[in-house]
Each structure stands twice: as C-alpha cells, then as structure tokens.
Write a protein that holds these residues in place. Structure first.
Motif, PDB file in Angstrom:
ATOM      1  N   GLN A 235       0.830  -1.206   0.000  1.00 32.75           N
ATOM      2  CA  GLN A 235       0.000   0.000   0.000  1.00 32.75           C
ATOM      3  C   GLN A 235       0.862   1.252   0.000  1.00 32.75           C
ATOM      4  N   LEU A 236       1.983   1.206   0.703  1.00 34.33           N
ATOM      5  CA  LEU A 236       2.914   2.338   0.700  1.00 34.33           C
ATOM      6  C   LEU A 236       3.461   2.587  -0.700  1.00 34.33           C
ATOM      7  N   GLY A 237       3.932   1.533  -1.370  1.00 35.61           N
ATOM      8  CA  GLY A 237       4.457   1.698  -2.718  1.00 35.61           C
ATOM      9  C   GLY A 237       3.416   2.236  -3.676  1.00 35.61           C
ATOM     10  N   LEU A 238       2.197   1.748  -3.548  1.00 33.46           N
ATOM     11  CA  LEU A 238       1.098   2.219  -4.389  1.00 33.46           C
ATOM     12  C   LEU A 238       0.856   3.710  -4.164  1.00 33.46           C
ATOM     13  N   ALA A 239       0.810   4.120  -2.897  1.00 34.91           N
ATOM     14  CA  ALA A 239       0.559   5.527  -2.579  1.00 34.91           C
ATOM     15  C   ALA A 239       1.694   6.415  -3.075  1.00 34.91           C
ATOM     16  N   GLU A 240       2.931   5.937  -2.960  1.00 33.68           N
ATOM     17  CA  GLU A 240       4.072   6.728  -3.436  1.00 33.68           C
ATOM     18  C   GLU A 240       3.986   6.958  -4.939  1.00 33.68           C
ATOM     19  N   TRP A 241       3.632   5.904  -5.697  1.00 32.28           N
ATOM     20  CA  TRP A 241       3.516   6.072  -7.146  1.00 32.28           C
ATOM     21  C   TRP A 241       2.425   7.090  -7.472  1.00 32.28           C
ATOM     22  N   CYS A 242       1.299   6.984  -6.805  1.00 36.87           N
ATOM     23  CA  CYS A 242       0.181   7.896  -7.084  1.00 36.87           C
ATOM     24  C   CYS A 242       0.575   9.344  -6.807  1.00 36.87           C
ATOM     25  N   ALA A 307      -4.303  -0.317   9.907  1.00 34.59           N
ATOM     26  CA  ALA A 307      -5.344   0.668  10.222  1.00 34.59           C
ATOM     27  C   ALA A 307      -5.068   1.995   9.538  1.00 34.59           C
ATOM     28  N   TYR A 308      -3.778   2.314   9.335  1.00 35.26           N
ATOM     29  CA  TYR A 308      -3.429   3.598   8.738  1.00 35.26           C
ATOM     30  C   TYR A 308      -3.163   3.511   7.239  1.00 35.26           C
ATOM     31  N   CYS A 309      -2.355   2.555   6.828  1.00 35.23           N
ATOM     32  CA  CYS A 309      -1.901   2.505   5.425  1.00 35.23           C
ATOM     33  C   CYS A 309      -3.032   2.218   4.447  1.00 35.23           C
ATOM     34  N   ALA A 310      -4.030   1.453   4.868  1.00 38.44           N
ATOM     35  CA  ALA A 310      -5.139   1.145   3.963  1.00 38.44           C
ATOM     36  C   ALA A 310      -5.833   2.418   3.503  1.00 38.44           C
ATOM     37  N   GLY A 311      -6.103   3.322   4.441  1.00 38.92           N
ATOM     38  CA  GLY A 311      -6.768   4.575   4.090  1.00 38.92           C
ATOM     39  C   GLY A 311      -5.887   5.491   3.271  1.00 38.92           C
ATOM     40  N   VAL A 312      -4.588   5.506   3.565  1.00 39.31           N
ATOM     41  CA  VAL A 312      -3.666   6.365   2.807  1.00 39.31           C
ATOM     42  C   VAL A 312      -3.604   5.925   1.348  1.00 39.31           C
ATOM     43  N   ALA A 313      -3.541   4.630   1.115  1.00 36.64           N
ATOM     44  CA  ALA A 313      -3.467   4.144  -0.262  1.00 36.64           C
ATOM     45  C   ALA A 313      -4.716   4.515  -1.051  1.00 36.64           C
ATOM     46  N   VAL A 314      -5.878   4.350  -0.436  1.00 34.16           N
ATOM     47  CA  VAL A 314      -7.125   4.707  -1.116  1.00 34.16           C
ATOM     48  C   VAL A 314      -7.167   6.205  -1.391  1.00 34.16           C
ATOM     49  N   HIS A 315      -6.795   7.012  -0.408  1.00 30.84           N
ATOM     50  CA  HIS A 315      -6.811   8.463  -0.590  1.00 30.84           C
ATOM     51  C   HIS A 315      -5.846   8.885  -1.703  1.00 30.84           C
ATOM     52  N   ALA A 316      -4.652   8.305  -1.710  1.00 29.40           N
ATOM     53  CA  ALA A 316      -3.679   8.657  -2.743  1.00 29.40           C
ATOM     54  C   ALA A 316      -4.188   8.295  -4.127  1.00 29.40           C
ATOM     55  N   ALA A 317      -4.806   7.129  -4.252  1.00 28.29           N
ATOM     56  CA  ALA A 317      -5.323   6.711  -5.561  1.00 28.29           C
ATOM     57  C   ALA A 317      -6.492   7.589  -5.996  1.00 28.29           C
ATOM     58  N   GLU A 318      -7.343   7.954  -5.065  1.00 31.13           N
ATOM     59  CA  GLU A 318      -8.464   8.844  -5.408  1.00 31.13           C
ATOM     60  C   GLU A 318      -7.954  10.211  -5.842  1.00 31.13           C
ATOM     61  N   GLU A 319      -6.964  10.756  -5.142  1.00 36.53           N
ATOM     62  CA  GLU A 319      -6.397  12.050  -5.538  1.00 36.53           C
ATOM     63  C   GLU A 319      -5.713  11.952  -6.892  1.00 36.53           C
ATOM     64  N   CYS A 320      -5.057  10.831  -7.145  1.00 42.02           N
ATOM     65  CA  CYS A 320      -4.402  10.638  -8.445  1.00 42.02           C
ATOM     66  C   CYS A 320      -5.420  10.706  -9.572  1.00 42.02           C
ATOM     67  N   VAL A 321      -6.534  10.008  -9.407  1.00 40.66           N
ATOM     68  CA  VAL A 321      -7.576  10.023 -10.428  1.00 40.66           C
ATOM     69  C   VAL A 321      -8.135  11.427 -10.602  1.00 40.66           C
ATOM     70  N   GLN A 322      -8.464  12.087  -9.496  1.00 40.63           N
ATOM     71  CA  GLN A 322      -9.110  13.397  -9.574  1.00 40.63           C
ATOM     72  C   GLN A 322      -8.183  14.469 -10.132  1.00 40.63           C
ATOM     73  N   LEU A 323      -6.928  14.494  -9.682  1.00 41.16           N
ATOM     74  CA  LEU A 323      -6.025  15.564 -10.107  1.00 41.16           C
ATOM     75  C   LEU A 323      -5.463  15.333 -11.498  1.00 41.16           C
ATOM     76  N   HIS A 324      -5.704  14.152 -12.064  1.00 38.64           N
ATOM     77  CA  HIS A 324      -5.393  13.952 -13.482  1.00 38.64           C
ATOM     78  C   HIS A 324      -6.532  14.442 -14.372  1.00 38.64           C
ATOM     79  N   GLY A 325      -7.630  14.858 -13.754  1.00 40.41           N
ATOM     80  CA  GLY A 325      -8.749  15.348 -14.540  1.00 40.41           C
ATOM     81  C   GLY A 325      -9.389  14.251 -15.366  1.00 40.41           C
TER      82      GLY A 325
END
Length: 369
Positions: A235-242, A307-325
C-alpha cells in the motif's frame, strides 16, 4: 533503538526489482491482460522468483531460501505495489511461506514444499478468504478427512494460478494439489483485476496433512499476520507512485498559461498527501521490522500499519484520479489500476476497522458491545 531506515542491501534490492519491473511490467499491457482475464505474467514471475531469487527471501538458507527477513520482503512489495504487478509474491512468498515456516520444518513434506516455493518452481496459496485477518481467519473448509479436506472456501486470492493450496480445517492443515482430482476452482470477478479471486471447492481431494489442529491454527494466524503486515508495504508503494505521478502531471498540465500544480488549492492537497505517505512509510517499516525481529509487539505494529496505510493508499489513488482530470477516468491511463488495487487491499487481511479494534484491545480500550 529500532532502525527503520533502509539498509544498503535493501536499497540495492529495490533498485534491481524496480529496474526489472520498469522493463517488463508496462501498465498498458497489465491493463490489457486484466481486461482479457489473464493478468498473471508467468515470464515476469520467473524472472523475479527464480532468476532474481525473491521467492525465497523468507526461507532459511538450509531449506533452500535466501535467509533474509520481512524487511527485504517489504522492499520487494513496495516496488510491486508501485507497479501493481500481477504476480503472487504476497500470497505465495509471504503468506503461504509464513504458514509453512510456522509448521514443523523438520517434516520432509513441509521442507520439500518450502524448497519448491523458495526456488520459484511452484507457488502456493492459503485457502482462506482474502478478507480473512489474523484475529478472524473466517470459515474453514467444512471437514478434514484422512484422505484430505472437503468443503468450499470463497474469494481465495491467486488460487487459480497456485500449484498447491494450503487448506486449514478443524482437523489440521492440508497441502492439496490445485490441479488434482476433487478440486474445483471457479474464478470470481474481483474489483482488482490484477489479483484474481476464486472460489475453491474440495470434494474427495487427496491431501497431505502438514500440521495438527492446534499447530495449524497458530500457523495460519502467523501467515495472515505476515500478510497483513507486509500488505502495508504494498500500500505504501502504491501511494508513493500515485503521489509522484500526480506531482509530475500537475507540473506538466497547464491552464491559464500556468502549471495547474502551481494553484494553491492543489498544492495543499498534494502537501497533505505527502504527509500521509511519509507517516505510512513509518508505520509500514515498523510492522516489517517487528515481524523480522519476532517482536512481541508485532501484532500491534501490524494492526497500526493496516489501520493507517489502507486509508492512505485509497486516498492517494483517489487524488491521483481526480487531479489527473478527465484522463484519470479513462481505461487507457493506469490510475484506475491503482485505485482498484487500493480499494481491494483496504479489506484484505482484515479491514482497517478490524485492525483498529485490535489496537484498542492491545492497549485495553475494547470497543463497546
């Protein structure tokens, strides 16, 4: 004091894995294979598992492995998360291997299977639901007989490609050949197409008993604990890429003759995400180190990390989608792969809520009935 910084050997391992994935794991090809229903890349897995030797990181040298630790395995998972690579490292080399290591490794059957997994010749999957956590392994196969297990287990990750299924029953832990008689694997349609799920039915399947009931229960818990702890690194690696991809895109994308990344509102969103990713790195590294050292605090460290990393990964992926327009919403852009992996991972090996309850119990703050 625990040192959570990456060692030189870990940095070298990361560089090698990242170089291979950059060369052999093109996101467009991953998306195309996922859409066709064949995401598993056997060629990439051979290069990773056998040629590079990552399959045996957790296996002692005397059993044919690399004799490394969960810290090195965590580095590999960070890179696999960054690439959403469709390979069974987490399910086979972490979860199934940890289950076997918690059994009697002096047994020829256990030692032989560990050697096969470490060499990359075979893969294994633990026949529990992908949402099963260390404190709640979920329903087991209905029955165990001298010949092998009977019953159905749903949503088993990577069951369709595994060579061996480790099946916990009330009578103990069995090793069953996935392609053997009496085993039926029915693929399910998962949210994350890069990590297939399947329902597995055992009906008269021939199996080898690896451990009795008590040892099997402890081994399964250890496997799920390792899976949950190292999933945080994925999840950390996923969030970093996003985050990195979003920063890159907002520097290049212009509106009103300015990079959109220069707008204050977007700066704040990316800065907040950076803070979350840095915190997730600390939590994930702490869990990996606790598992590597066999710390008594490992269950707590794992629960905090999930408990923490799961939410961070989802948030990072959602921001990635949104900020790419608009482009972030298209199938051609890989952002959707990361969002689906993050959402699927958020319920794997126990939900964040279940892990928060585990943290509460560990510190004496039980949830209300």
């Amino acid at each position: 004091m625990t040192d959570l910084l990456y060692s030189e050997a870990e940095d070298d391992l990361r560089a090698a894995v990242r170089a291979l994935l950059t060369d052999r794991n093109d996101p467009a090809e991953v998306a195309a294979r996922a859409e066709e229903g064949t995401p598993y890349d056997a060629g990439l897995w051979k290069l990773l598992a056998a040629d590079m030797g990552v399959a045996g990181l957790l296996v002692p040298e005397e059993l044919g492995g690399q004799g490394a630790s969960h810290r090195e395995a965590a580095v590999v998972l960070e890179e696999l998360g960054r690439a959403v690579a469709p390979v069974p490292f987490l399910t086979s080399c972490v979860v199934a291997t940890s289950v076997l290591l918690a059994c009697d490794t002096g047994s020829p059957e256990v030692a032989g299977l560990l050697g096969d997994l470490a060499s990359g010749r075979r893969t294994a999957a633990l026949a529990t639901g992908f949402a099963a956590g260390p404190d709640d392994p979920g329903p087991l196969a209905a029955d165990g007989t001298p010949a092998g297990p009977r019953g159905t287990v749903s949503a088993v990750a990577d069951a369709a490609t595994a060579d061996v299924l480790l099946v916990p029953t009330a009578q103990g832990l069995y090793a069953v050949e996935r392609a053997g008689d009496g085993v039926r694997v029915e693929p399910r349609i998962p949210l994350d197409l890069t990590r297939p799920l399947a329902a597995v039915t055992f009906d008269g399947a021939a199996g080898t008993l690896l451990a009795g009931p008590r040892q099997a229960a402890a081994a399964v818990r250890q496997g799920l604990l390792a899976g949950a702890g190292l999933l945080a690194s994925e999840q950390l690696g996923l969030a970093e890429w996003c985050l990195e991809e979003t920063v890159r895109h907002t520097k290049e994308r212009h509106q009103f003759n300015r990079p959109v990344g220069s707008f204050q509102a977007l700066k704040h969103r990316m800065a907040q995400l950076w803070l979350e990713v840095v915190s997730a790195r600390g939590a994930a590294r702490n869990a990996a180190d606790a598992l590597a050292t066999g710390s008594e605090e490992a269950p707590l460290a794992v629960a905090v990390a999930q408990a923490y990393c799961a939410g961070v990964a989802v948030h990072a992926a959602e921001e990635c989608v949104q900020l790419h327009g608009g482009i972030g919403m298209t199938w051609e852009h890989p952002a959707h792969l990361y969002l689906k992996r993050a959402k699927a991972d958020s319920i794997a090996f126990g939900t964040a809520g279940a892990h928060r309850e585990a943290v509460g119990r560990a510190v004496g703050l039980n949830a209300p009935e």
